[in-house]
Structure formats: structure tokens, C-alpha cells
Design an enzyme around this catalytic site. Structure first.
Site, PDB file in Angstrom:
ATOM      1  N   ASP A  15       0.830  -1.212   0.000  1.00 44.20           N
ATOM      2  CA  ASP A  15       0.000   0.000   0.000  1.00 44.20           C
ATOM      3  C   ASP A  15       0.863   1.259   0.000  1.00 44.20           C
ATOM      4  O   ASP A  15       1.965   1.271   0.561  1.00 44.20           O
ATOM      5  CB  ASP A  15      -0.907  -0.026   1.240  1.00 44.20           C
ATOM      6  CG  ASP A  15      -2.035   0.991   1.133  1.00 44.20           C
ATOM      7  OD1 ASP A  15      -2.370   1.403  -0.006  1.00 44.20           O
ATOM      8  OD2 ASP A  15      -2.577   1.387   2.178  1.00 44.20           O
ATOM      9  N   GLY A  16       0.335   2.317  -0.608  1.00 44.85           N
ATOM     10  CA  GLY A  16       0.993   3.625  -0.550  1.00 44.85           C
ATOM     11  C   GLY A  16       1.494   4.150  -1.888  1.00 44.85           C
ATOM     12  O   GLY A  16       2.137   5.199  -1.932  1.00 44.85           O
ATOM     13  N   GLY A  18      -0.196   5.499  -4.359  1.00 43.13           N
ATOM     14  CA  GLY A  18      -0.850   6.754  -4.719  1.00 43.13           C
ATOM     15  C   GLY A  18      -0.231   7.924  -3.969  1.00 43.13           C
ATOM     16  O   GLY A  18       0.081   8.980  -4.559  1.00 43.13           O
ATOM     17  N   ARG A  19      -0.004   7.731  -2.671  1.00 43.14           N
ATOM     18  CA  ARG A  19       0.598   8.817  -1.864  1.00 43.14           C
ATOM     19  C   ARG A  19       2.041   9.069  -2.277  1.00 43.14           C
ATOM     20  O   ARG A  19       2.508  10.202  -2.262  1.00 43.14           O
ATOM     21  CB  ARG A  19       0.499   8.462  -0.369  1.00 43.14           C
ATOM     22  CG  ARG A  19      -0.902   8.733   0.187  1.00 43.14           C
ATOM     23  CD  ARG A  19      -1.125   8.048   1.497  1.00 43.14           C
ATOM     24  NE  ARG A  19      -1.360   6.618   1.287  1.00 43.14           N
ATOM     25  CZ  ARG A  19      -1.268   5.708   2.249  1.00 43.14           C
ATOM     26  NH1 ARG A  19      -0.914   6.058   3.469  1.00 43.14           N
ATOM     27  NH2 ARG A  19      -1.528   4.443   1.979  1.00 43.14           N
ATOM     28  N   ARG A  28      -1.035   9.167 -10.246  1.00 46.00           N
ATOM     29  CA  ARG A  28      -1.070   7.924  -9.465  1.00 46.00           C
ATOM     30  C   ARG A  28      -0.497   6.746 -10.256  1.00 46.00           C
ATOM     31  O   ARG A  28       0.105   5.842  -9.694  1.00 46.00           O
ATOM     32  CB  ARG A  28      -2.516   7.591  -9.052  1.00 46.00           C
ATOM     33  CG  ARG A  28      -3.109   8.518  -8.009  1.00 46.00           C
ATOM     34  CD  ARG A  28      -4.544   8.125  -7.693  1.00 46.00           C
ATOM     35  NE  ARG A  28      -4.614   6.813  -7.058  1.00 46.00           N
ATOM     36  CZ  ARG A  28      -4.453   6.598  -5.748  1.00 46.00           C
ATOM     37  NH1 ARG A  28      -4.249   7.612  -4.928  1.00 46.00           N
ATOM     38  NH2 ARG A  28      -4.516   5.385  -5.256  1.00 46.00           N
ATOM     39  N   HIS A  32       1.963   3.534  -9.197  1.00 44.67           N
ATOM     40  CA  HIS A  32       1.756   2.096  -9.377  1.00 44.67           C
ATOM     41  C   HIS A  32       2.916   1.478 -10.156  1.00 44.67           C
ATOM     42  O   HIS A  32       3.321   0.348  -9.890  1.00 44.67           O
ATOM     43  CB  HIS A  32       0.430   1.827 -10.101  1.00 44.67           C
ATOM     44  CG  HIS A  32      -0.769   2.169  -9.272  1.00 44.67           C
ATOM     45  ND1 HIS A  32      -0.916   1.744  -7.973  1.00 44.67           N
ATOM     46  CD2 HIS A  32      -1.880   2.918  -9.532  1.00 44.67           C
ATOM     47  CE1 HIS A  32      -2.058   2.199  -7.473  1.00 44.67           C
ATOM     48  NE2 HIS A  32      -2.655   2.929  -8.407  1.00 44.67           N
ATOM     49  N   SER A  60      -7.434  -5.520  -4.574  1.00 50.29           N
ATOM     50  CA  SER A  60      -8.503  -6.108  -3.745  1.00 50.29           C
ATOM     51  C   SER A  60      -9.827  -6.063  -4.496  1.00 50.29           C
ATOM     52  O   SER A  60      -9.983  -5.312  -5.470  1.00 50.29           O
ATOM     53  CB  SER A  60      -8.625  -5.323  -2.432  1.00 50.29           C
ATOM     54  OG  SER A  60      -9.173  -4.040  -2.676  1.00 50.29           O
ATOM     55  N   ASN A  63     -10.886  -2.605  -4.521  1.00 51.29           N
ATOM     56  CA  ASN A  63     -10.171  -1.718  -5.458  1.00 51.29           C
ATOM     57  C   ASN A  63     -10.842  -1.677  -6.828  1.00 51.29           C
ATOM     58  O   ASN A  63     -10.654  -0.724  -7.594  1.00 51.29           O
ATOM     59  CB  ASN A  63      -8.714  -2.160  -5.656  1.00 51.29           C
ATOM     60  CG  ASN A  63      -7.829  -1.996  -4.443  1.00 51.29           C
ATOM     61  OD1 ASN A  63      -6.872  -2.741  -4.269  1.00 51.29           O
ATOM     62  ND2 ASN A  63      -8.123  -1.020  -3.592  1.00 51.29           N
ATOM     63  N   ARG A  66     -12.498   1.465  -8.059  1.00 51.71           N
ATOM     64  CA  ARG A  66     -11.740   2.699  -8.354  1.00 51.71           C
ATOM     65  C   ARG A  66     -12.074   3.195  -9.763  1.00 51.71           C
ATOM     66  O   ARG A  66     -12.592   2.430 -10.591  1.00 51.71           O
ATOM     67  CB  ARG A  66     -10.240   2.429  -8.205  1.00 51.71           C
ATOM     68  CG  ARG A  66      -9.840   2.255  -6.754  1.00 51.71           C
ATOM     69  CD  ARG A  66      -8.346   2.289  -6.591  1.00 51.71           C
ATOM     70  NE  ARG A  66      -7.986   2.066  -5.196  1.00 51.71           N
ATOM     71  CZ  ARG A  66      -6.769   2.172  -4.704  1.00 51.71           C
ATOM     72  NH1 ARG A  66      -5.770   2.518  -5.510  1.00 51.71           N
ATOM     73  NH2 ARG A  66      -6.532   1.957  -3.428  1.00 51.71           N
ATOM     74  N   SER A 184      -7.485  -4.933   5.500  1.00 49.40           N
ATOM     75  CA  SER A 184      -8.192  -4.631   4.245  1.00 49.40           C
ATOM     76  C   SER A 184      -8.558  -5.899   3.462  1.00 49.40           C
ATOM     77  O   SER A 184      -8.315  -5.983   2.258  1.00 49.40           O
ATOM     78  CB  SER A 184      -7.382  -3.670   3.369  1.00 49.40           C
ATOM     79  OG  SER A 184      -7.122  -2.468   4.059  1.00 49.40           O
TER      80      SER A 184
HETATM   81  C1  IPE Z   1      -5.154  -2.641   0.222  1.00 53.02           C
HETATM   82  O1  IPE Z   1      -4.905  -1.294   0.015  1.00 53.02           O
HETATM   83  C2  IPE Z   1      -5.190  -3.376  -1.076  1.00 53.02           C
HETATM   84  C3  IPE Z   1      -3.900  -3.514  -1.753  1.00 53.02           C
HETATM   85  C4  IPE Z   1      -2.748  -3.081  -1.331  1.00 53.02           C
HETATM   86  C5  IPE Z   1      -3.945  -4.224  -3.007  1.00 53.02           C
HETATM   87  P1  IPE Z   1      -6.097  -0.229  -0.067  1.00 53.02           P
HETATM   88  O2  IPE Z   1      -5.479   1.097  -0.282  1.00 53.02           O
HETATM   89  O3  IPE Z   1      -7.113  -0.674  -1.027  1.00 53.02           O
HETATM   90  O4  IPE Z   1      -6.719  -0.347   1.398  1.00 53.02           O
HETATM   91  P2  IPE Z   1      -7.641   0.651   2.218  1.00 53.02           P
HETATM   92  O5  IPE Z   1      -8.719   1.119   1.298  1.00 53.02           O
HETATM   93  O6  IPE Z   1      -6.763   1.773   2.688  1.00 53.02           O
HETATM   94  O7  IPE Z   1      -8.139  -0.162   3.375  1.00 53.02           O
HETATM   95  C1  IPE Z   2      -1.796   0.262  -3.247  1.00 54.08           C
HETATM   96  O1  IPE Z   2      -1.580   1.611  -3.344  1.00 54.08           O
HETATM   97  C2  IPE Z   2      -2.031  -0.373  -4.590  1.00 54.08           C
HETATM   98  C3  IPE Z   2      -3.444  -0.692  -4.843  1.00 54.08           C
HETATM   99  C4  IPE Z   2      -4.369  -0.694  -3.937  1.00 54.08           C
HETATM  100  C5  IPE Z   2      -3.821  -1.031  -6.202  1.00 54.08           C
HETATM  101  P1  IPE Z   2      -2.770   2.663  -3.281  1.00 54.08           P
HETATM  102  O2  IPE Z   2      -3.201   2.959  -4.672  1.00 54.08           O
HETATM  103  O3  IPE Z   2      -3.842   2.228  -2.355  1.00 54.08           O
HETATM  104  O4  IPE Z   2      -1.996   3.899  -2.679  1.00 54.08           O
HETATM  105  P2  IPE Z   2      -2.538   4.955  -1.628  1.00 54.08           P
HETATM  106  O5  IPE Z   2      -3.035   4.180  -0.434  1.00 54.08           O
HETATM  107  O6  IPE Z   2      -3.617   5.725  -2.321  1.00 54.08           O
HETATM  108  O7  IPE Z   2      -1.338   5.772  -1.303  1.00 54.08           O
HETATM  109 MG    MG Z   3      -4.124   2.481  -0.356  1.00 51.84          MG
END
Ligand code: IPE
Ligand code: IPE
Ligand code: MG
Length: 232
Positions: A15-16, A18-19, A28, A32, A60, A63, A66, A184
């Protein structure tokens, strides 16, 4: 770094992304992409470290809600990953498995994932499991339906064998990057006794060295499985 007491099965909630991109004022999709590159590095490091099973939470079930644009970018990355990297895994005698509901994915992506699994070596010494459109609740529900159809008395072992992860031992260690303190919907049945490790580091910044430090911490955990110390 070599560490004692290596977890046989490691799960990573990646996770992370996007940030990570937002901090750099990037789209974003580039987050990825950076995450995908980091994932490739960690697969090698995990194998070198003696981990036998590595489950990567790629996408997930939640996801999938999205925006279309983000999902299209993720599917493109998956296409590219499976085209470019899966044969390299086979060459290193690594098995590939995919868990999740593939039925709603774009047909060509679904086919690549299925072929990736089917063409992978048997009796491999390392197994990478990609969780794609994966949800623990959907997995449990699916297993429950199969159990009901079979109509037999069911044990925990039998039920586990009906999950997507049938035949794979439960995760010993689950790492989540990106600072959130939750699972999650990741391996919620299988994680019953997993050791959990949370870090604020955003996934694209989660280096091999940080992964090794996490393994080092695992090696000091005291897993009691409900027993008392002297029982061991
Ligand atoms: C969990 O991350 C799913 C994956 C890393 C694939 P999310 O970003 O979807 O989780 P939440 O929404 O913060 O719980
Ligand atoms: C995890 O990163 C990858 C997926 C869930 C596909 P995020 O896309 O959830 O990144 P943040 O949480 O927005 O930073
Ligand atoms: Mg996330």
C-alpha cells in the site's frame, strides 16, 4: 543480511503507491509503476532470503470500484508484468499462482494470469502468489458454497483446502506498508496466527534492506499459538 528463523510464507499488503506519487506531484499511475518495480525486486529478495511462499496483494475486490482510468493503468501494468517477468520466474524454478476472482477482469488479462499459473514449474523451490481481485470474504463465501455443495461434515483443514490458497501453508508473517493499521480483507481466514508488521514507509520506498529488517524482527517474535511458554 542473514537472519535465523525465516518465515516460510510472507504476505505483503503493498500500500501507498498513490501517496508516493502525490508527494512527487506525479500521476497515481506512476506510483503504481514504481510499486510494480519494487515488487519485482522484493520477489528476488524474498527468494534469496529463504522464504518459500510470497503472497502479494496486488488488487482487492474493493479496489475494483476505483475509477476506470486507474484500473486501466493497473491492468496495463499487469499485462506488462506477466509478458516480461513470468518466464524469468520459471527460469529460476519459481512457481506462479494467482488467487482471486478473475472472472470479471478484462479477458486478455484473465488469460495471461491463467496461463502464467498453468505454465509454471512443478516442485519449484519458491512460490509467488499474486492476489488479484482478491477479497478474503469473497474467498470464504466461495469455499462455504463449495462445502455446502459437497454436503459433507467439514473440518478446518478441509475448509482451508477449499479456499483459493488450498495447498499453501498459512502466512507466518504479514507486512503492510503505507501506514494503515488494518488487513483490508487480505487473507483474513489464513492470517489467524500470522505475525503482523506495519510500517509507514510507502510501498515504492520499501527497499530490500527494509524487507530484510522486517524479517529480522520476525525472527525475534515469540509465536505461542495459544500455548504457554513452557509448553513448547
Ligand atoms: C489494500 O490497500 C489493497 C492492496 C494493497 C492491493 P487499499 O489502499 O485498497 O486499502 P484501504 O482502502 O486503505 O483499506
Ligand atoms: C496500493 O496503493 C495499490 C493498490 C491498492 C492497487 P494505493 O493505490 O492504495 O496507494 P494509496 O493508499 O492511495 O497511497
Ligand atoms: Mg491504499
Amino acid at each position: 543480511m542473514t537472519v535465523g528463523n525465516i518465515p516460510r510464507h510472507v504476505g505483503i499488503i503493498m500500500d501507498g503507491n498513490g501517496r508516493w506519487a502525490r508527494k512527487r506531484r506525479l500521476p497515481r499511475s506512476l506510483g503504481h509503476r514504481a510499486g510494480m518495480n519494487r515488487m519485482i525486486g522484493l520477489i528476488s529478495r524474498a527468494k534469496q532470503s529463504g522464504v518459500k511462499y510470497l503472497t502479494l496483494y496486488v488488487l482487492s475486490t474493493e479496489n475494483l470500484a476505483r475509477p476506470r482510468k486507474e484500473l486501466d493503468g493497473l491492468f496495463n501494468l499487469l499485462r506488462k508484468y506477466f509478458d516480461d517477468n513470468v518466464k524469468k520466474l520459471y527460469a529460476q524454478n519459481s512457481e506462479v499462482r494467482v488467487i482471486g476472482d478473475l472472472s470479471v477482469l478484462p479477458p486478455d488479462v484473465r488469460l495471461k494470469l491463467i496461463e502464467g499459473e498453468e505454465n509454471s514449474p512443478e516442485n519449484a523451490d519458491f512460490c509467488v502468489i499474486f492476489a488479484i481481485n482478491y477479497g478474503g470474504r469473497a474467498e470464504i463465501l466461495n469455499a462455504a458454497k463449495r462445502a455446502a455443495e459437497a454436503g459433507e461434515d467439514i473440518s478446518e483443514e478441509k475448509f482451508s483446502s477449499l479456499l483459493y490458497t488450498g495447498g499453501i501453508p498459512d502466512p507466518d508473517f504479514i507486512i503492510r506498508t503505507g501506514g494503515e493499521l488494518r488487513l483490508s480483507n487480505f487473507l483474513i481466514w489464513q492470517a489467524a496466527y500470522a505475525e503482523l508488521y506495519f510500517t509507514d514507509v510507502l510501498f515504492p520506498d520499501f527497499t530490500d534492506e527494509l524487507f530484510s529488517s522486517a524479517l529480522e524482527e520476525y525472527s525475534h517474535r515469540n509465536r505461542r499459538f495459544g500455548k504457554i511458554e513452557d509448553d513448547k
